[in-house]
Scaffold this motif. Structure first.
Motif, PDB file in Angstrom:
ATOM      1  N   VAL A 187       0.870  -1.219  -0.096  1.00 17.93           N
ATOM      2  CA  VAL A 187       0.011   0.134   0.089  1.00 17.93           C
ATOM      3  C   VAL A 187       0.919   1.223  -0.024  1.00 17.93           C
ATOM      4  CG1 VAL A 187      -1.945  -1.099   1.112  1.00 17.93           C
ATOM      5  CG2 VAL A 187      -0.175   0.032   2.569  1.00 17.93           C
ATOM      6  N   THR A 188       0.350   2.493  -0.230  1.00 18.02           N
ATOM      7  CA  THR A 188       1.113   3.655  -0.110  1.00 18.02           C
ATOM      8  C   THR A 188       1.162   4.138   1.292  1.00 18.02           C
ATOM      9  OG1 THR A 188      -0.641   5.169  -0.651  1.00 18.02           O
ATOM     10  CG2 THR A 188       0.666   4.114  -2.615  1.00 18.02           C
ATOM     11  N   TYR A 189       1.925   5.028   1.558  1.00 18.46           N
ATOM     12  CA  TYR A 189       1.824   5.418   3.024  1.00 18.46           C
ATOM     13  C   TYR A 189       0.441   6.058   3.262  1.00 18.46           C
ATOM     14  CZ  TYR A 189       6.498   3.796   4.824  1.00 18.46           C
ATOM     15  OH  TYR A 189       7.272   3.053   5.304  1.00 18.46           O
ATOM     16  N   ASP A 190       0.116   6.852   2.214  1.00 14.83           N
ATOM     17  CA  ASP A 190      -1.111   7.748   2.363  1.00 14.83           C
ATOM     18  C   ASP A 190      -2.351   6.841   2.672  1.00 14.83           C
ATOM     19  OD1 ASP A 190       0.317  10.069   2.213  1.00 14.83           O
ATOM     20  OD2 ASP A 190      -0.206  10.065   0.049  1.00 14.83           O
ATOM     21  N   GLN A 191      -2.400   5.553   1.592  1.00 11.75           N
ATOM     22  CA  GLN A 191      -3.329   4.516   2.016  1.00 11.75           C
ATOM     23  C   GLN A 191      -3.482   4.035   3.219  1.00 11.75           C
ATOM     24  OE1 GLN A 191      -2.714   2.055  -1.253  1.00 11.75           O
ATOM     25  NE2 GLN A 191      -4.018   2.993  -2.788  1.00 11.75           N
ATOM     26  N   LEU A 192      -2.246   3.636   3.927  1.00 11.31           N
ATOM     27  CA  LEU A 192      -1.872   3.175   5.323  1.00 11.31           C
ATOM     28  C   LEU A 192      -2.498   3.964   6.054  1.00 11.31           C
ATOM     29  CD1 LEU A 192      -0.488   0.795   6.843  1.00 11.31           C
ATOM     30  CD2 LEU A 192       1.504   2.090   6.821  1.00 11.31           C
ATOM     31  N   LEU A 193      -2.211   5.383   6.131  1.00 14.18           N
ATOM     32  CA  LEU A 193      -2.820   6.324   7.249  1.00 14.18           C
ATOM     33  C   LEU A 193      -4.270   6.355   7.066  1.00 14.18           C
ATOM     34  CD1 LEU A 193      -2.297   8.500   9.402  1.00 14.18           C
ATOM     35  CD2 LEU A 193      -1.884  10.253   7.422  1.00 14.18           C
ATOM     36  N   GLU A 194      -4.801   6.261   5.817  1.00  9.08           N
ATOM     37  CA  GLU A 194      -6.306   6.043   5.732  1.00  9.08           C
ATOM     38  C   GLU A 194      -6.806   5.168   6.388  1.00  9.08           C
ATOM     39  OE1 GLU A 194      -7.604   9.117   5.020  1.00  9.08           O
ATOM     40  OE2 GLU A 194      -9.685   8.096   5.518  1.00  9.08           O
ATOM     41  N   ILE A 195      -6.256   3.857   6.195  1.00 12.49           N
ATOM     42  CA  ILE A 195      -6.707   2.680   6.751  1.00 12.49           C
ATOM     43  C   ILE A 195      -6.421   2.519   8.335  1.00 12.49           C
ATOM     44  CG2 ILE A 195      -6.260   0.128   6.753  1.00 12.49           C
ATOM     45  CD1 ILE A 195      -5.410   0.450   3.878  1.00 12.49           C
ATOM     46  N   ALA A 196      -5.478   3.082   8.671  1.00 16.10           N
ATOM     47  CA  ALA A 196      -5.127   3.219  10.234  1.00 16.10           C
ATOM     48  C   ALA A 196      -6.171   4.073  10.989  1.00 16.10           C
ATOM     49  CB  ALA A 196      -3.822   3.853  10.624  1.00 16.10           C
ATOM     50  N   ARG A 197      -6.695   5.026  10.284  1.00 13.64           N
ATOM     51  CA  ARG A 197      -7.801   6.109  10.836  1.00 13.64           C
ATOM     52  C   ARG A 197      -8.916   5.287  10.944  1.00 13.64           C
ATOM     53  NH1 ARG A 197      -5.961  10.981   7.625  1.00 13.64           N
ATOM     54  NH2 ARG A 197      -5.198  12.340   9.108  1.00 13.64           N
ATOM     55  N   LYS A 198      -9.281   4.693   9.937  1.00 12.03           N
ATOM     56  CA  LYS A 198     -10.786   3.656   9.983  1.00 12.03           C
ATOM     57  C   LYS A 198     -10.432   2.748  10.976  1.00 12.03           C
ATOM     58  CE  LYS A 198     -11.582   4.350   5.043  1.00 12.03           C
ATOM     59  NZ  LYS A 198     -11.415   3.646   3.824  1.00 12.03           N
ATOM     60  N   LEU A 199      -9.490   1.993  11.133  1.00  8.32           N
ATOM     61  CA  LEU A 199      -9.467   0.870  12.193  1.00  8.32           C
ATOM     62  C   LEU A 199      -9.321   1.364  13.576  1.00  8.32           C
ATOM     63  CD1 LEU A 199      -6.461  -0.930  10.235  1.00  8.32           C
ATOM     64  CD2 LEU A 199      -8.815  -1.850  10.639  1.00  8.32           C
ATOM     65  N   THR A 200      -8.988   2.841  13.679  1.00  3.55           N
ATOM     66  CA  THR A 200      -8.742   3.212  14.887  1.00  3.55           C
ATOM     67  C   THR A 200     -10.112   3.581  15.844  1.00  3.55           C
ATOM     68  OG1 THR A 200      -6.779   4.352  14.539  1.00  3.55           O
ATOM     69  CG2 THR A 200      -7.827   5.204  16.394  1.00  3.55           C
ATOM     70  N   VAL A 201     -10.362   2.806  17.139  1.00  2.00           N
ATOM     71  CA  VAL A 201     -11.393   3.118  17.712  1.00  2.00           C
ATOM     72  C   VAL A 201     -11.117   3.876  19.218  1.00  2.00           C
ATOM     73  CG1 VAL A 201     -13.391   1.873  19.092  1.00  2.00           C
ATOM     74  CG2 VAL A 201     -12.395   0.748  17.050  1.00  2.00           C
ATOM     75  N   GLN A 202     -11.828   5.052  19.288  1.00  2.00           N
ATOM     76  CA  GLN A 202     -11.673   5.872  20.328  1.00  2.00           C
ATOM     77  C   GLN A 202     -12.829   6.060  21.400  1.00  2.00           C
ATOM     78  OE1 GLN A 202      -9.806   9.210  18.849  1.00  2.00           O
ATOM     79  NE2 GLN A 202      -7.723   8.618  19.415  1.00  2.00           N
ATOM     80  N   LYS A 203     -12.791   6.150  22.687  1.00  2.00           N
ATOM     81  CA  LYS A 203     -13.760   6.178  23.423  1.00  2.00           C
ATOM     82  C   LYS A 203     -13.503   7.079  24.626  1.00  2.00           C
ATOM     83  CE  LYS A 203     -17.216   3.531  25.618  1.00  2.00           C
ATOM     84  NZ  LYS A 203     -17.288   2.291  26.626  1.00  2.00           N
TER      85      LYS A 203
END
Lengths: 454, 332
Positions: A187-203
């Motif tokens: 993946v590209t680093y930009d894609q990786l950051l986007e994927i990481a954002r989607k995977l992150t769960v905050q509460k």
């Protein structure tokens, strides 16, 4: 203090003079002794060579030492736990260990300062470690007086990884309804950051699941250099005496790091992990992707079955057109130039890098072996191991050495990057200012290093 | 006669003067010879330790500060006062010094006040006072590494005890171990170990003569006035000692910021947040991350002089507020 009747008996002058004499004598004795460093520490006595080795005891184990001593009856090993401060003192006193743990990446500094022994004469004679069997990761140990990758070898890598490659937990991808990463295409680093954002769960202001971990607390030099190289850029001038991170390639890499920190999708200097490493968080299924390289697979051997089933390895991401998959460290060993027992140290080097311990390591999955001949021993029993083996093999084609100047240390880079990337992530300074400051600080250190080394 | 006996003992009185008319046998060896040796013998361990472990390293560090020594190779040369000149213009070093001064200005008064307060509380006849004393003293005997790890877990944003308590109080999660809150975390960690100071204060309080306090009460003084005008002056030498040693120790703090940092064995000094990047951390960084032993030594020498000046100033101030039960002339 004098009572007037016994002038000078305990006078300050007499007291200080007497003390100075005592101390002078006491101080001179060890100094004179130090002139003949061979008189203490490691050495030979009654046909037995005592080899002083500075290494990590969980890598060079008691069992290894016992086995080596059995096979080499004339050699006894004294193990000193790895300690940079102590190594400094031992090197400064001219009484260094005979074999020292160290990383290939960053070794240019030691090699240019004449601290290490050239291993070429030993490699030419050895039947265990041969130059044509050494994987390119060992090239980072080479130093020809001007650059790495050429000239004599000054160390041998124990095991290594393509450290920019990714491990991920498929279950967390499924939970976030994100398509899993390809195990063959980066993946590209930009894609990786986007994927990481989607995977992150905050509460409630806390992070329940991190999308990504890049081992931020271990240092950002490797990731930065890999991203710059992936764009065809370079961190150093041709003669390794200057850096420039204000180039478009370097600034893009810096921006990605700042964006990642600000996104909260990964542990960073804005939100560090308590134990300083991604492992416990990843194993607790609270991190979806970790950028750690093949060696990380060793951690999963005893993991819970559901985690093992969901672990996958993906290639190193790209930032530009060029695929690169560098090693960030390449831990191994070197023999100091002033070591007293170089021949015996080489025997241990052969045993540890090419003998039974090396085979054990290769089979365990704790890193890739540094010898071509040991690559087939890498574990392929479990599905995740089979996939990881294929991914790691494919990445070999993209393995390139990280840039390494003898005039600065990797620690210099890490300190400087941490300082200014953190300030940029907090928006205290702009990215342009951060790039400028990093360039200035590292160039200052390069100048000082050049001034010392010549 | 007593003077003569004393002189005789010292070996300075002429033989025969003690009992005129009777020949007094001359001592075979003069006491002064023994006493001189005895004196040197008794002080020699400390003197040797002081000179070998303090004076010699100081001299060695000064010599090193005049070089560009990298700590391990033979590639060094004399650079004169260049390191000192560079230090004058090193904004990072001066910032870390200011930070250290602020840290000291907060930690020392707080630790002395809290230690004294605890000591006063534990100097009463309470049930299970021994248990309380032990509990308050206990943190100071826990190794600093264990203490720091414990506090790192307490301060952890996602799973830490402190944020869990704050959450119950309706306060959002705080990321403690980063700038600027890392500074407060460091202060809390430091204050956690003030049990040693508390014990010293307690000992001092127990040395205050009860008659003085009773006399003050008879004269109509309330508890606060007794404490402020009798107790505090009586223990002021101990408070003074606590301040001097506290200032020196606060200036030299190194391990705690390193341990509290978002770091591990690989990152070492490289991950210490700006707010806890105290002077000794900067020195450590110059030595071991930047391989600038010469420059680091210059920083240490300047720091030594600064600490010396501040200690002298504190010492000078003591004549205005420290009460000794003996005359100043006697003490001198």
């Amino acid at each position: 203090m004098s009572d007037g009747h016994t002038p000078g008996l305990f006078s300050r002058r007499r007291f200080l003079a007497g003390s100075a004499l005592v101390v002078g004598g006491a101080a001179t004795a060890p100094l004179l002794g130090a002139c003949d460093a061979s008189s203490s520490g490691s050495g030979e006595s009654s046909g037995t060579t005592t080899l002083t080795v500075m290494y990590a005891s969980n890598e060079l184990t008691k069992e290894h030492i016992a086995d080596f001593e059995t096979k080499n009856p004339g050699i006894k090993i004294t193990l000193i736990e790895n300690d940079d401060t102590r190594l400094n003192a031992m090197l400064a006193s001219g009484n260094p260990p005979d074999l020292v743990r160290g990383a290939a990446v960053g070794s240019a500094n030691n090699n240019a300062r004449g601290l290490a022994t050239s291993l070429d004469p030993y490699l030419e004679k050895s039947s265990v470690l041969k130059k044509d069997d050494l994987l390119p990761v060992n090239d980072s140990w080479r130093w020809d007086g001007k650059k790495i990758g050429a000239g004599p070898y000054y160390g041998i890598t124990k095991d290594w990884s393509q450290d920019a490659t990714l491990w991920y937990n498929q279950a967390l991808f499924a939970q976030a309804k994100v398509a899993p990463l390809s195990t063959t295409e980066p993946v590209t680093y930009d894609q990786l950051l986007e994927i990481a954002r989607k995977l992150t769960v905050q509460k409630d202001g806390k992070t329940v699941v991190y999308g990504l971990g890049i081992e931020w607390q271990w240092g950002l030099y490797g990731p930065l250099a890999a991203m710059v190289m992936s764009q065809g850029g370079s961190l150093y001038s041709e003669d390794l005496t200057q850096t420039d991170v204000t180039t478009p390639q370097a600034k893009r890499a810096l921006k990605w790091l700042v964006d990642l920190a600000q996104s909260g999708a990964a542990p960073s200097s804005l939100n560090p992990l308590a134990d300083g490493a991604d492992l416990s968080t990843f194993m607790a299924k609270r991190m979806a992707i970790t950028q750690d390289g093949y060696w990380y697979g060793g951690n999963f051997i005893e993991a819970a079955a559901d985690l093992k089933d969901n672990i996958r390895m993906a290639p190193a991401p790209v930032m530009g057109d060029k695929r690169v998959s560098p090693c960030y460290a390449g831990q191994g060993a070197w023999i100091p130039a002033k070591a007293k027992n170089k021949d015996a140290a080489w025997k241990l080097m052969e045993y540890f890098m090419g003998g039974p311990p090396a085979e054990e390591r290769a089979k365990s999955g704790w890193g890739m072996p540094a010898l071509k001949s040991l690559l087939p021993l890498m574990p392929q029993e479990l599905p995740y191991q089979q996939e990881a083996f294929r991914t790691a093999q494919a990445e070999l084609a993209y393995n390139v050495p990280l840039p390494d100047s003898p005039y600065v240390t990797i620690a210099n880079w890490i300190t400087t990057l941490n300082q200014y990337i953190d300030q940029a992530a907090r928006k205290k300074i702009t990215l342009d200012v951060a790039a400028q400051k990093i360039t200035e600080d590292i160039n200052k250190l390069l100048k000082q290093g050049k001034d010392r080394i010549g | 006669m007593a003077d003569v006996v004393a002189e005789q003992v010292r070996g300075t009185a002429p033989a025969g003067r003690l009992h005129p008319g009777r020949a007094v046998p001359r001592p075979r060896r003069r006491w002064s010879r023994y006493s001189g040796r005895t004196f040197y013998l008794f002080v020699s361990p400390w003197v040797l330790g002081f000179l070998l472990l303090t004076v010699v390293p100081l001299g060695y560090a000064f010599a090193m500060s005049l070089t560009n020594f990298d700590g391990s190779s033979s590639l060094w040369r004399w650079v004169g006062l260049r390191n000192y000149r560079e230090l004058l213009q090193d904004s990072a070093a001066w910032s870390s010094l200011v930070r250290t001064l602020v840290y000291t200005a907060i930690v020392v008064p707080l630790s002395v006040a809290i230690a004294l307060g605890l000591a006063v509380l534990l100097n009463r006849r309470l049930r299970a006072v021994g248990l309380f004393r032990t509990v308050f003293f206990l943190p100071s005997v826990v190794p600093v590494v264990a203490t720091a790890i414990m506090w790192k877990l307490v301060f952890n944003r996602d799973a830490g005890l402190l944020n869990a308590i704050l959450e119950r109080l309706g306060v959002g999660a705080v990321t403690w171990l980063v700038d600027p809150t890392a500074f407060y975390a460091l202060i809390i960690l430091t204050l956690w170990g003030l049990g040693g100071g508390m014990v010293i204060m307690l000992a001092a309080l127990q040395g205050v003569p009860v008659e003085l306090e009773e006399a003050a009460v008879v004269d109509g003084a309330g508890r606060w006035r007794v404490f402020w005008h009798v107790t505090v002056p009586m223990i002021s030498p101990v408070i003074f000692f606590q301040i001097v040693t506290g200032v020196i120790m606060s200036f030299q703090v190194l391990v705690q910021p390193l341990l509290l940092a978002e770091t591990n064995s690989i990152g070492a000094v490289t991950n210490v947040p700006s707010s806890t990047h105290l002077y000794m951390v900067q020195v450590y960084q110059e030595y071991f991350a930047n391989q600038r032993f010469g420059y680091g030594s210059a920083m240490l020498w300047v720091f030594f002089l600064i600490i010396l000046i501040i200690t002298v100033l504190v010492q000078r101030s003591s004549r205005f507020w420290v009460y000794y039960e003996v005359d100043r002339d006697e003490r001198d």
